[in-house]
Design an enzyme around this catalytic site. Sequence first.
Site, PDB file in Angstrom:
ATOM      1  CD  GLU A  45      71.427  81.797  48.257  1.00 53.71           C
ATOM      2  OE1 GLU A  45      71.676  82.286  47.140  1.00 53.71           O
ATOM      3  OE2 GLU A  45      71.942  82.195  49.310  1.00 53.71           O
ATOM      4  NE  ARG A 272      69.168  85.481  35.376  1.00 52.37           N
ATOM      5  CZ  ARG A 272      68.878  85.202  36.663  1.00 52.37           C
ATOM      6  NH1 ARG A 272      67.822  85.683  37.251  1.00 52.37           N
ATOM      7  NH2 ARG A 272      69.679  84.455  37.379  1.00 52.37           N
ATOM      8  CE  LYS A 282      66.363  83.719  44.917  1.00 53.08           C
ATOM      9  NZ  LYS A 282      66.797  82.389  45.317  1.00 53.08           N
TER      10      LYS A 282
HETATM   11  P1  ATP Z   1      67.479  85.819  41.732  1.00 52.58           P
HETATM   12  O1  ATP Z   1      68.521  86.428  40.854  1.00 52.58           O
HETATM   13  O2  ATP Z   1      66.082  86.127  41.338  1.00 52.58           O
HETATM   14  O3  ATP Z   1      67.702  86.058  43.175  1.00 52.58           O
HETATM   15  P2  ATP Z   1      68.797  83.327  41.719  1.00 52.58           P
HETATM   16  O4  ATP Z   1      69.361  82.918  40.425  1.00 52.58           O
HETATM   17  O5  ATP Z   1      69.708  83.840  42.751  1.00 52.58           O
HETATM   18  O6  ATP Z   1      67.571  84.270  41.457  1.00 52.58           O
HETATM   19  P3  ATP Z   1      68.359  80.713  42.720  1.00 52.58           P
HETATM   20  O7  ATP Z   1      67.553  80.334  43.882  1.00 52.58           O
HETATM   21  O8  ATP Z   1      69.821  80.589  42.796  1.00 52.58           O
HETATM   22  O9  ATP Z   1      67.941  82.179  42.360  1.00 52.58           O
HETATM   23  O10 ATP Z   1      67.812  79.996  41.424  1.00 52.58           O
HETATM   24  C1  ATP Z   1      67.478  78.633  41.334  1.00 52.58           C
HETATM   25  C2  ATP Z   1      67.505  78.239  39.892  1.00 52.58           C
HETATM   26  O11 ATP Z   1      66.591  79.011  39.134  1.00 52.58           O
HETATM   27  C3  ATP Z   1      68.876  78.459  39.289  1.00 52.58           C
HETATM   28  O12 ATP Z   1      69.206  77.339  38.495  1.00 52.58           O
HETATM   29  C4  ATP Z   1      68.703  79.676  38.432  1.00 52.58           C
HETATM   30  O13 ATP Z   1      69.564  79.643  37.339  1.00 52.58           O
HETATM   31  C5  ATP Z   1      67.231  79.588  38.030  1.00 52.58           C
HETATM   32  N1  ATP Z   1      66.674  80.914  37.760  1.00 52.58           N
HETATM   33  C6  ATP Z   1      66.692  81.985  38.570  1.00 52.58           C
HETATM   34  N2  ATP Z   1      66.140  83.051  37.978  1.00 52.58           N
HETATM   35  C7  ATP Z   1      65.751  82.639  36.744  1.00 52.58           C
HETATM   36  C8  ATP Z   1      65.116  83.290  35.639  1.00 52.58           C
HETATM   37  N3  ATP Z   1      64.765  84.581  35.683  1.00 52.58           N
HETATM   38  N4  ATP Z   1      64.887  82.553  34.527  1.00 52.58           N
HETATM   39  C9  ATP Z   1      65.226  81.253  34.482  1.00 52.58           C
HETATM   40  N5  ATP Z   1      65.822  80.591  35.480  1.00 52.58           N
HETATM   41  C10 ATP Z   1      66.087  81.265  36.607  1.00 52.58           C
HETATM   42 MG    MG Z   2      71.500  82.327  42.983  1.00 55.50          MG
END
Ligand code: ATP
Ligand code: MG
Length: 574
Positions: A45, A272, A282
């Site tokens: 995102e 994760r 983020k």
């Molecule tokens: P955050 O919680 O840090 O804001 P998010 O999951 O909202 O992260 P996205 O931009 O939606 O961030 O993530 C893009 C991809 O990266 C998704 O498939 C998510 O599952 C993966 N991802 C995000 N954080 C992690 C992590 N700590 N370890 C592994 N994969 C991750």
């Molecule tokens: Mg997300």
Amino acid sequence: MNKDNSPKANMEVLGEPRNFIEEHIEKDLREGRNNQRIHTRFPPEPNGYLHIGHAKSIVLNFGIAEKYNGLCNLRFDDTNPVKENEEYIESIKRDINWLGYEWHETPRYAADYFEQLYEWAVKLVKMGKAYVCDLTPEQIAERRGTPTEPGQESPYRNRSVEENLDLLERMRKGEFPDGKKTLRAKIDMASPNMHLRDPMIYRIIHVDHHRTGDKWCIYPMYDFAHGQSDYLEGITHSLCTLEFEVHRPLYDWFLDQLVEGDYRPQQIEFARLNLTYTIMSKRKLQQLVEDGDVDGWDDPRMPTISGLRRRGYTPAAIRNFAQNVGIAKRENLIDVAVLEHKVREDLNIKAPRYMAVLDPLKVVITNYPEGQIEEMDIINNPEDDSMGSRKIPFSREVYIERKDFMEDPPRKFFRLAPGKEVRLKSAYIIKCEEVIKDEEGNITELHCTYDPETKSGADNAGRKVKGTLHWVSVDHAFKAEVRLYDRLFKDEDPGKNKNNFKESLNPESLKIIKNCMMEPALKDMQLENKMQFQRIGYFCVDHKHSTPGQPVFNQTVPLRDSWSKKSNQQKNQK
Ligand code: ATP
Ligand code: MG
């Protein structure tokens, strides 16, 4: 939809599956699923910069495409115009490329599918499987029930198809303010899976979108966009983190209602990445940027890809790390020292060695001819002969590190002390004859003598001493700023303090040292060049604060894990 035009996996190149996801994929390949196509995607995102957790997902998704002769899309999951913008999109593309990956064709955007998604919403309404609800999102949340108690049905649940179609169209036209109406799937308010209790699929947000401008004022929810986007792109394996496991029945439900045929993308969840002393949300990282706690998203203390890059981490180190931590089903917390170890491992092979004195103490070699300069040979990297050697000027006055001298040393101190000998790296053995102090008793310089018979590399350099010090020639050195970094948080698990994670910020995470003395060759370093400062650690040229001819150096990692030493000392003191 069954896209067939992409390459087929070659069964003969299959190695050992590295984790349960690869096992799953190889089983699908053996069974001939999706005509042996493998197509993954990385779906960020664009509401912040990528962090090391995303790197795990990137390495997994792009790595699988590489390994199985498949494809990997980059898709921006841009369904919320309020938080998303172009700066984030550009940074995400840059970071993925820097890590060494190329996405298939051009980047995709969930926004590219808004029209199709809307048609699908209409289709659900016509099937009697979606309705316009006048409850506010808060009221909906209140009526959702608990995992053990069913939720309450919305009073608007049984609107006629005609009324729903009319209201949905008027929602799209912008007749209602934000929050006044939502479109909800009509599934089951008593489902044990809360995500199936008539989930919201569209909400009204009167905000322009970075791609579609003011075309839309209703936007699909993540759950209504993700699976369908996967489907439209022909994704075979949709890999995501564990929190989406409970969304999977909904992911499958939408597709089962909306599309025909056998092809379905398969969602598979993995744990994760969590790292000690690190925040990986983020939203929280953005707060640090906005509050000025750090110098932007690419502050070298940030766990962002751009921060790690600015700090001097290499793509190879990050990829090795991501592969090394493995892919599992269970959440765990990885010691950040594992990441630091990977960086040392990579830089040890790649980084040339230089001399830099961070806290200079002048040494006058009284028996060395005044005005004489010798060019000493120094190997660039003992780990790699192909990196060759260079010359470093030596003269009568040199700087050494202040802490490499002790006036009254303990028994096992093998560095310089009155009457003691050390070798100056790649030069001579010197002996400390006299300590010069100012009126307040501070040591201002040392007077030493050298033994001309001990020139490094010469046949008769034979004599051995226990300590070897780095140094730079006073007349040839130039001054530079060096930035040392420590962990951004004092707490091993800074996220556990939910209300105020900033309480555990480490006030000493950045130490700026002016007036370090550097060997002349360091003057010509280019931005992002990486090197080892002998006996200190790995450094790189900061791309933000350096100016031509005046580099600023960021510490990437110290040579050894100073934290394990510190924690051992703490243990010993207890
Ligand atoms: P955050 O919680 O840090 O804001 P998010 O999951 O909202 O992260 P996205 O931009 O939606 O961030 O993530 C893009 C991809 O990266 C998704 O498939 C998510 O599952 C993966 N991802 C995000 N954080 C992690 C992590 N700590 N370890 C592994 N994969 C991750
Ligand atoms: Mg997300």
